[in-house]
Design a protein around this motif. Structure first.
Motif, PDB file in Angstrom:
ATOM      1  N   LEU A 299      11.134  10.823 -16.226  1.00 12.88           N
ATOM      2  CA  LEU A 299      12.076  11.922 -16.126  1.00 12.88           C
ATOM      3  C   LEU A 299      11.353  13.244 -16.324  1.00 12.88           C
ATOM      4  O   LEU A 299      10.450  13.341 -17.160  1.00 12.88           O
ATOM      5  CB  LEU A 299      13.196  11.808 -17.172  1.00 12.88           C
ATOM      6  N   SER A 300      11.788  14.267 -15.597  1.00 14.56           N
ATOM      7  CA  SER A 300      11.222  15.598 -15.767  1.00 14.56           C
ATOM      8  C   SER A 300      12.210  16.618 -15.225  1.00 14.56           C
ATOM      9  O   SER A 300      13.036  16.310 -14.352  1.00 14.56           O
ATOM     10  CB  SER A 300       9.873  15.731 -15.045  1.00 14.56           C
ATOM     11  N   ASN A 301      12.118  17.837 -15.754  1.00 21.06           N
ATOM     12  CA  ASN A 301      12.968  18.915 -15.261  1.00 21.06           C
ATOM     13  C   ASN A 301      12.310  19.698 -14.132  1.00 21.06           C
ATOM     14  O   ASN A 301      12.870  20.677 -13.647  1.00 21.06           O
ATOM     15  CB  ASN A 301      13.345  19.862 -16.407  1.00 21.06           C
ATOM     16  N   LYS A 302      11.100  19.296 -13.715  1.00 21.02           N
ATOM     17  CA  LYS A 302      10.415  19.939 -12.605  1.00 21.02           C
ATOM     18  C   LYS A 302      10.045  18.896 -11.566  1.00 21.02           C
ATOM     19  O   LYS A 302       9.560  17.810 -11.897  1.00 21.02           O
ATOM     20  CB  LYS A 302       9.156  20.671 -13.080  1.00 21.02           C
ATOM     21  N   ILE A 303      10.257  19.256 -10.300  1.00 24.20           N
ATOM     22  CA  ILE A 303       9.998  18.306  -9.218  1.00 24.20           C
ATOM     23  C   ILE A 303       8.508  18.138  -8.962  1.00 24.20           C
ATOM     24  O   ILE A 303       8.088  17.193  -8.270  1.00 24.20           O
ATOM     25  CB  ILE A 303      10.722  18.786  -7.938  1.00 24.20           C
ATOM     26  N   GLN A 304       7.664  19.009  -9.517  1.00 23.10           N
ATOM     27  CA  GLN A 304       6.217  18.863  -9.334  1.00 23.10           C
ATOM     28  C   GLN A 304       5.639  17.748 -10.185  1.00 23.10           C
ATOM     29  O   GLN A 304       4.454  17.425 -10.067  1.00 23.10           O
ATOM     30  CB  GLN A 304       5.500  20.171  -9.686  1.00 23.10           C
ATOM     31  N   CYS A 305       6.440  17.120 -11.025  1.00 18.72           N
ATOM     32  CA  CYS A 305       5.950  16.060 -11.906  1.00 18.72           C
ATOM     33  C   CYS A 305       5.637  14.796 -11.107  1.00 18.72           C
ATOM     34  O   CYS A 305       6.085  14.628  -9.960  1.00 18.72           O
ATOM     35  CB  CYS A 305       6.982  15.765 -12.994  1.00 18.72           C
ATOM     36  N   MET A 306       4.866  13.920 -11.716  1.00 17.80           N
ATOM     37  CA  MET A 306       4.517  12.630 -11.132  1.00 17.80           C
ATOM     38  C   MET A 306       4.835  11.529 -12.130  1.00 17.80           C
ATOM     39  O   MET A 306       4.891  11.784 -13.342  1.00 17.80           O
ATOM     40  CB  MET A 306       3.026  12.587 -10.770  1.00 17.80           C
ATOM     41  N   PRO A 307       5.073  10.294 -11.665  1.00 17.61           N
ATOM     42  CA  PRO A 307       5.365   9.206 -12.605  1.00 17.61           C
ATOM     43  C   PRO A 307       4.176   8.864 -13.487  1.00 17.61           C
ATOM     44  O   PRO A 307       3.025   9.155 -13.146  1.00 17.61           O
ATOM     45  CB  PRO A 307       5.743   8.039 -11.693  1.00 17.61           C
ATOM     46  N   LEU A 308       4.475   8.267 -14.609  1.00 16.28           N
ATOM     47  CA  LEU A 308       3.421   7.868 -15.537  1.00 16.28           C
ATOM     48  C   LEU A 308       2.572   6.767 -14.921  1.00 16.28           C
ATOM     49  O   LEU A 308       3.089   5.856 -14.258  1.00 16.28           O
ATOM     50  CB  LEU A 308       4.034   7.371 -16.850  1.00 16.28           C
ATOM     51  N   ARG A 309       1.274   6.855 -15.153  1.00 17.98           N
ATOM     52  CA  ARG A 309       0.358   5.838 -14.621  1.00 17.98           C
ATOM     53  C   ARG A 309       0.580   4.529 -15.363  1.00 17.98           C
ATOM     54  O   ARG A 309       0.472   4.450 -16.581  1.00 17.98           O
ATOM     55  CB  ARG A 309      -1.079   6.304 -14.780  1.00 17.98           C
ATOM     56  N   GLY A 310       0.907   3.476 -14.634  1.00 20.75           N
ATOM     57  CA  GLY A 310       1.232   2.202 -15.249  1.00 20.75           C
ATOM     58  C   GLY A 310       0.011   1.329 -15.448  1.00 20.75           C
ATOM     59  O   GLY A 310      -1.136   1.716 -15.166  1.00 20.75           O
ATOM     60  N   PHE A 311       0.270   0.126 -15.947  1.00 24.98           N
ATOM     61  CA  PHE A 311      -0.779  -0.852 -16.209  1.00 24.98           C
ATOM     62  C   PHE A 311      -0.532  -2.075 -15.338  1.00 24.98           C
ATOM     63  O   PHE A 311       0.596  -2.561 -15.227  1.00 24.98           O
ATOM     64  CB  PHE A 311      -0.788  -1.274 -17.682  1.00 24.98           C
ATOM     65  N   ASP A 312      -1.581  -2.569 -14.726  1.00 26.82           N
ATOM     66  CA  ASP A 312      -1.498  -3.770 -13.895  1.00 26.82           C
ATOM     67  C   ASP A 312      -2.101  -4.933 -14.677  1.00 26.82           C
ATOM     68  O   ASP A 312      -3.322  -5.023 -14.840  1.00 26.82           O
ATOM     69  CB  ASP A 312      -2.246  -3.570 -12.574  1.00 26.82           C
ATOM     70  N   PHE A 313      -1.228  -5.809 -15.193  1.00 26.80           N
ATOM     71  CA  PHE A 313      -1.692  -6.945 -15.976  1.00 26.80           C
ATOM     72  C   PHE A 313      -2.022  -8.162 -15.116  1.00 26.80           C
ATOM     73  O   PHE A 313      -2.457  -9.183 -15.628  1.00 26.80           O
ATOM     74  CB  PHE A 313      -0.643  -7.334 -17.014  1.00 26.80           C
ATOM     75  N   GLY A 314      -1.815  -8.056 -13.798  1.00 28.72           N
ATOM     76  CA  GLY A 314      -2.161  -9.150 -12.909  1.00 28.72           C
ATOM     77  C   GLY A 314      -1.244 -10.356 -13.006  1.00 28.72           C
ATOM     78  O   GLY A 314      -1.617 -11.445 -12.579  1.00 28.72           O
ATOM     79  N   LEU A 315      -0.039 -10.182 -13.559  1.00 30.45           N
ATOM     80  CA  LEU A 315       0.902 -11.293 -13.690  1.00 30.45           C
ATOM     81  C   LEU A 315       1.878 -11.268 -12.529  1.00 30.45           C
ATOM     82  O   LEU A 315       2.509 -10.238 -12.263  1.00 30.45           O
ATOM     83  CB  LEU A 315       1.662 -11.204 -15.020  1.00 30.45           C
ATOM     84  N   GLN A 316       1.988 -12.372 -11.835  1.00 35.50           N
ATOM     85  CA  GLN A 316       2.914 -12.495 -10.721  1.00 35.50           C
ATOM     86  C   GLN A 316       3.799 -13.704 -10.926  1.00 35.50           C
ATOM     87  O   GLN A 316       3.325 -14.757 -11.375  1.00 35.50           O
ATOM     88  CB  GLN A 316       2.153 -12.625  -9.394  1.00 35.50           C
ATOM     89  N   PRO A 317       5.102 -13.584 -10.627  1.00 35.19           N
ATOM     90  CA  PRO A 317       6.009 -14.736 -10.766  1.00 35.19           C
ATOM     91  C   PRO A 317       5.576 -15.880  -9.868  1.00 35.19           C
ATOM     92  O   PRO A 317       5.241 -15.692  -8.695  1.00 35.19           O
ATOM     93  CB  PRO A 317       7.370 -14.163 -10.350  1.00 35.19           C
ATOM     94  N   LEU A 318       5.583 -17.090 -10.439  1.00 32.10           N
ATOM     95  CA  LEU A 318       5.145 -18.277  -9.704  1.00 32.10           C
ATOM     96  C   LEU A 318       6.286 -19.232  -9.399  1.00 32.10           C
ATOM     97  O   LEU A 318       6.277 -19.889  -8.367  1.00 32.10           O
ATOM     98  CB  LEU A 318       4.055 -19.007 -10.508  1.00 32.10           C
ATOM     99  N   VAL A 319       7.243 -19.333 -10.311  1.00 33.21           N
ATOM    100  CA  VAL A 319       8.335 -20.290 -10.156  1.00 33.21           C
ATOM    101  C   VAL A 319       9.544 -19.568  -9.577  1.00 33.21           C
ATOM    102  O   VAL A 319      10.019 -18.584 -10.157  1.00 33.21           O
ATOM    103  CB  VAL A 319       8.703 -20.942 -11.503  1.00 33.21           C
TER     104      VAL A 319
END
Length: 358
Positions: A246-266
């Motif tokens: 969330l931000s009050n300015k449109i120039q903002c960017m989303p927070l850099r996330g973390f890729d844990f390499g987990l993918q659903p298998l079942v």
């Protein structure tokens, strides 16, 4: 061998028993005074947890504690003079960085916004405010890391919207957010950036929010939340995003996330036993997908609703939560056998030609 061990364990331990002199010396190591400061001193203003100095003091302690075996004496002495909570806190203080050092070194690495397509001064100021956790005169930036299903009875808000006729659920979805910079205010409008927003479009949803303070198991509405605090935000589930910045300015960017390499298998197909509960199931699947970032929910052209989880135990727990929490226990769900996807590829494995190491 077992008989002698039982006799040793059942033998009554006294302060004069061989080896107790080492115990007496060990509990005095690290002490800065003859007594340990008691959390609740007695009325005589004397300490009620003095460290034993002599064998007679140790014997009086053993008699008062009622401990007789080796294990009970060790547990009682450690619990009284070397509690685990203090040891863990000391270890954290000795090994962990100081708050000032963590703010300067770790915060820019952990809490950083994604790079925009074009650098500008406004974004640089936002990034700097996030790194400094500046609550005043800074762009408002907050990040919703997860969603949680909360009972309406746990929310203290006289202006909370009533239950809609289409959704008779007794729970609501709250986004758990941390304010990174500025001050988040109830009633203000903010831009909502999803995790895949790349800054190439100005079509960013904007809506008003309601902030709640987490007070144990209760949620109390507040007018504002400054940077550095954690709060709950209501009415974000319509965005259908697992994480939101969330931000009050449109120039903002989303927070850099973390890729844990987990993918659903079942993967399984879920459907209600009663066809009239289809809408309730769809709302429950949406809430489950928001609350658990490891769950994926997709719909096929045949009308199937595919629920994908990390494993069998994760799937069983997700189905149970779907029935009891996110659908309020009002429906029964039928699941199919696990769905397995078969695909072919011409790609080579690493070192596939080296048969000795493959």
């Amino acid at each position: 061998g077992n008989t002698s061990n039982k006799k040793t364990e059942n033998a009554k331990i006294l302060a004069s028993t061989s080896g107790m002199d080492r115990v007496l010396a060990a509990i005095q190591i690290g002490s800065t005074s003859p007594a340990v400061i008691s959390p609740q001193p007695n009325n005589n203003n004397h300490d009620d947890r003095p460290i034993p100095q002599t064998t007679d003091d140790m014997q009086r302690l053993i008699s008062r504690l009622g401990a007789s075996s080796e294990s009970s004496i060790v547990s009682a002495v450690l619990r009284r003079y070397r509690p685990l909570s203090v040891s863990v806190l000391d270890a954290v203080c000795e090994t962990g960085p100081s708050p000032a050092k963590a703010t300067l070194e770790l915060r820019p690495k952990v809490l950083a916004l994604q790079d925009p397509p074009h650098q500008n001064d406004d974004f640089d100021n936002m990034q700097q405010a996030v790194h400094q956790c500046n609550p005043e005169n800074a762009t408002v930036v907050a990040h919703v890391c997860k969603f949680a299903s909360i009972s309406r009875s746990a929310v203290t808000d006289p202006d909370l919207p009533p239950v809609s006729p289409d959704d008779q659920s007794s729970s609501i979805m709250m986004g758990i957010a941390r304010v990174l910079s500025g001050t988040l205010c109830t009633g203000d409008e903010y831009y909502m950036f999803g995790p895949r927003y790349n800054g190439s479009s100005d079509d960013v949803p904007k809506q008003k929010i309601r902030c709640y303070l987490l007070m144990g198991s209760s949620f109390v509405r507040v007018n504002s939340v400054p940077a550095g605090h954690i709060c709950a935000i209501y009415d974000l589930e319509k965005l259908q995003l697992k994480t939101v910045t969330l931000s009050n300015k449109i120039q903002c960017m989303p927070l850099r996330g973390f890729d844990f390499g987990l993918q659903p298998l079942v993967k399984v197909n879920v459907e209600p036993v009663n066809a009239s509960d289809t809408e309730t199931l769809e709302r429950g699947l949406l809430k489950l997908s928001l609350a658990d970032s490891s769950v994926e929910v997709t719909a096929t052209a045949k009308g199937e609703r595919i629920l994908a989880c990390l494993g069998e135990i994760h799937l069983e727990r997700s189905i149970l939560d779907l029935e009891t929490v996110y659908c309020d226990g009002n429906i029964k769900i039928r699941t199919s056998d696990p769905i397995t996807s078969f695909r072919e590829t011409t790609a080579w494995f690493p070192n596939e030609e080296d048969f000795d190491s493959f």
